[in-house]
Design an enzyme around this catalytic site. Structure first.
Site, PDB file in Angstrom:
ATOM      1  N   LYS A   1      11.562  -8.863   7.019  1.00 59.51           N
ATOM      2  CA  LYS A   1      12.133  -7.975   6.013  1.00 59.51           C
ATOM      3  C   LYS A   1      12.475  -8.791   4.770  1.00 59.51           C
ATOM      4  O   LYS A   1      13.340  -9.666   4.803  1.00 59.51           O
ATOM      5  CB  LYS A   1      13.388  -7.283   6.549  1.00 59.51           C
ATOM      6  CG  LYS A   1      14.030  -6.308   5.556  1.00 59.51           C
ATOM      7  CD  LYS A   1      15.241  -5.629   6.178  1.00 59.51           C
ATOM      8  CE  LYS A   1      15.918  -4.685   5.207  1.00 59.51           C
ATOM      9  NZ  LYS A   1      17.102  -4.027   5.791  1.00 59.51           N
TER      10      LYS A   1
ATOM     11  N   LYS B   1       8.425  -5.211   6.428  1.00 60.30           N
ATOM     12  CA  LYS B   1       8.989  -4.320   5.426  1.00 60.30           C
ATOM     13  C   LYS B   1       9.223  -5.103   4.135  1.00 60.30           C
ATOM     14  O   LYS B   1       9.818  -6.177   4.186  1.00 60.30           O
ATOM     15  CB  LYS B   1      10.314  -3.752   5.948  1.00 60.30           C
ATOM     16  CG  LYS B   1      11.022  -2.807   4.991  1.00 60.30           C
ATOM     17  CD  LYS B   1      12.370  -2.372   5.561  1.00 60.30           C
ATOM     18  CE  LYS B   1      13.073  -1.432   4.577  1.00 60.30           C
ATOM     19  NZ  LYS B   1      14.422  -1.058   5.032  1.00 60.30           N
TER      20      LYS B   1
END
Length: 327
Positions: free
Chosen positions: A194, A247
């Site tokens: 992330k 992400k």
């Protein structure tokens, strides 16, 4: 000139193009992110995410029914509490907003697969993803609260938990507490890779989770880094993650491919709020064809190697699949 090899032969018709497609998708791979909040009769549009809404518990079933009719049977809940405090206590409260949403959804839609985002940022008064020590997020003290949050979600009926905080060791902490409480079969989808991304802006508006000071660069990843992504993914595999997420999605297709080629677990990608908002803004200006760009974005992510796609366009993508335009 004699040309024996002609790649265009296999592009001659739509039927032929579909037959030789290298990348195939189906609705079973789609997850829809959904915002739930305290209150009654609330279905309020998110200003920075046109077409996306925050739902109170009593309005939630209407959206779940729309998703079910579209063929999307997996959702991820994000909670917006009424009260926030320094330690995000509503994240792990038995009567927390996500816990109530899970119970209601399971009661009315038992076949829906419910995943929960496990983090502190929506619940803390300071907007950071963990417990503070001064202006620093204290990693190890946060692990206990994340584990408590995950357990409370599963006890309420969640089918899967997805930690997004980026604390070191949180997958191991969650796996341990779930196993200890006889939830050995509950999978963990880790936001393993992330990045500290500018693409999250609309989400922070949607969830009211912007940090009140500083940023999240001390725990989310530097977007310059590729090798670090593999390091994070492998660590979470060792700690017991069942699915590894990258992400954001669109600007990180190279990372999705790198993770896919490195690990044997399913790989998920999250097409985040900023990607959604850019499409909506471009459509409003008349610069792009919405359906075509939605389909192209989705296919590019699967082509890069994702198995699971979290997207605010899940219903639209399901429709494109039904029409045979992608998939």
């Amino acid at each position: 000139m004699d040309m024996t090899i002609r790649p265009r032969r296999l592009r001659k018709s739509e039927t032929l193009r579909k037959m030789v497609r290298e990348t195939r998708m189906d609705k079973g791979s789609l997850i829809y992110p959904l915002f739930v909040k305290e209150g009654e009769n609330i279905e309020e549009e998110i200003p920075s995410m046109e077409g996306q809404y925050r739902y109170s518990i009593d309005r939630l079933p209407y959206e779940l029914e729309r998703l079910q009719k579209a063929g999307v049977d997996k959702v991820m809940f994000f909670g917006i509490p009424d009260v926030k405090d320094e330690v995000g206590s509503q994240a792990y409260a038995e009567d927390g907003i996500v816990q109530k949403a899970i119970r209601e959804a399971k009661k009315q839609f038992p076949d829906m697969y419910l995943i929960t985002d496990v983090c502190m940022c929506e619940y803390t008064s300071h907007g950071h993803c963990g417990v503070l020590c001064g202006h620093d997020v204290e990693n190890d003290k946060t692990l206990e609260l994340l584990a408590k949050t995950a357990l409370s979600h599963v006890q309420a009926g969640a089918d899967m938990v997805a930690p997004s905080d980026m604390m070191d060791g949180r997958v191991a902490a969650i796996r341990h507490i779930l196993d200890e409480n006889n939830y050995k079969d509950t999978p963990i989808m880790s936001y393993a890779v992330k990045y500290a991304s500018a693409f999250y802006g609309p989400f922070r508006d949607a969830a009211g989770s912007a940090p009140s000071f500083g940023d999240r660069k001390s725990y989310q990843m530097d977007f310059h880094n590729r090798r670090e992504a593999i390091k994070e993914a492998l660590l979470d595999v060792e700690e017991g993650a069942d699915i590894i997420m990258v992400k954001p999605a669109l600007s990180y297709l190279d990372i999705i491919r790198e993770v896919r080629d490195t690990i044997d677990l399913p790989v998920a990608a999250y097409s985040v709020s900023g990607e959604y908002a850019m499409v909506k803004a471009g459509v409003k200006l008349g610069y792009i064809d919405e359906e075509r760009i939605i389909g192209e974005m989705a296919v590019s992510t699967f082509r890069a190697g994702t198995d699971i796609y979290l997207t605010y366009f899940a219903k639209e993508i399901a429709k494109l699949m039904d029409e045979g335009r992608i998939g």
